[in-house]
Motif scaffolding. Structure first.
Motif, short mmCIF file in Angstrom:
data_model
loop_
_atom_site.label_atom_id
_atom_site.label_comp_id
_atom_site.label_asym_id
_atom_site.label_seq_id
_atom_site.Cartn_x
_atom_site.Cartn_y
_atom_site.Cartn_z
N SER A 72 -24.44 9.54 -17.28
CA SER A 72 -23.92 8.19 -17.06
C SER A 72 -23.51 8.10 -15.59
O SER A 72 -23.35 9.13 -14.92
N PRO A 73 -23.35 6.88 -15.05
CA PRO A 73 -23.00 6.76 -13.62
C PRO A 73 -21.76 7.57 -13.21
O PRO A 73 -21.71 8.13 -12.12
N ASP A 74 -20.75 7.66 -14.10
CA ASP A 74 -19.56 8.44 -13.76
C ASP A 74 -19.67 9.92 -14.15
O ASP A 74 -18.73 10.68 -13.98
N ARG A 75 -20.82 10.32 -14.67
CA ARG A 75 -21.14 11.70 -15.04
C ARG A 75 -20.25 12.26 -16.14
O ARG A 75 -20.17 13.47 -16.33
N SER A 76 -19.61 11.39 -16.91
CA SER A 76 -18.76 11.86 -18.01
C SER A 76 -19.55 11.96 -19.32
O SER A 76 -19.08 12.58 -20.27
N ARG A 77 -20.74 11.35 -19.35
CA ARG A 77 -21.57 11.37 -20.55
C ARG A 77 -22.98 11.79 -20.17
O ARG A 77 -23.42 11.63 -19.03
N ILE A 78 -23.72 12.31 -21.15
CA ILE A 78 -25.09 12.75 -20.96
C ILE A 78 -25.90 12.37 -22.20
O ILE A 78 -25.34 12.27 -23.30
#
Length: 189
Positions: A72-78
């Motif tokens: 995700s853009p904030d790199r908290s999800r994949i």
């Protein structure tokens, strides 16, 4: 990266693919309706089976030749970009296909395909390639490769809906027999 590290990352990448596409429950995580998983939960879950950390996950996503994953853009999800057997909507835009796409398979599946067309089997969509060489490589993973040329442009004009994933794989619910042509120059010789 040495050979052992590369081999370990490849094995872990395949395991993550299994988790994010088919069995998130195997490590106690859930996917949202769009296939996203919490990165911290994924890391903790994978750590139960092998040495693993966020840095390794970042390296897997960055170096994966098949571009299987997106953050995700904030790199908290994949999530996996496609190939799911669990019902998720990875939010792919409907895309007009080119006139022809290709599907690679193994010789052992030809009789069934010739009879019923291409079906997603355990996945949500049939996967198609933009060129015959890529399709032949995919087919080679299943034995002697056979490549079908798909009249995707005609399918689109006939109302079939196509999607294109972020890693350039084309997706469609099914390909009826009348849109398939076996490419003999690939399968013979």
């Amino acid at each position: 990266m040495d050979k052992k590290e590369n081999k370990d990352l490849n094995r872990t990448s395949k395991y993550i693919s299994l988790i994010l596409r088919h069995h998130p429950e195997a490590i106690g995580i859930t996917l949202d309706g769009h296939g996203w998983a919490d990165v911290d939960q994924l890391v903790r879950g994978v750590q139960r089976t092998r040495p693993f950390d966020r840095q390794m996950l970042e390296k897997i996503v960055k170096t994966d030749g098949k571009q299987r994953y997106s953050f995700s853009p904030d790199r908290s999800r994949i999530r996996a970009n496609q190939g799911h057997s669990v019902p998720v909507d990875v939010e792919l835009p409907v895309t007009e296909p080119p006139e022809y796409l290709y599907h690679g398979t193994g010789q052992k599946y030809v009789e069934s395909i010739d009879r019923t067309g291409l079906e997603p089997r355990g996945r949500l969509y049939v996967h198609l390639s933009g060129d015959a060489d890529t399709a032949a490589k995919v087919g080679g993973r299943h034995g002697k490769p056979v490549v079908y040329r798909v009249s995707s442009g005609r399918m689109g004009r006939d109302g079939h809906v196509f999607y294109r994933s972020v890693n350039r794989v084309w997706l469609v619910k099914a390909v009826p027999v009348e849109y398939l042509e076996k490419r003999t120059e690939i399968t013979e010789g």
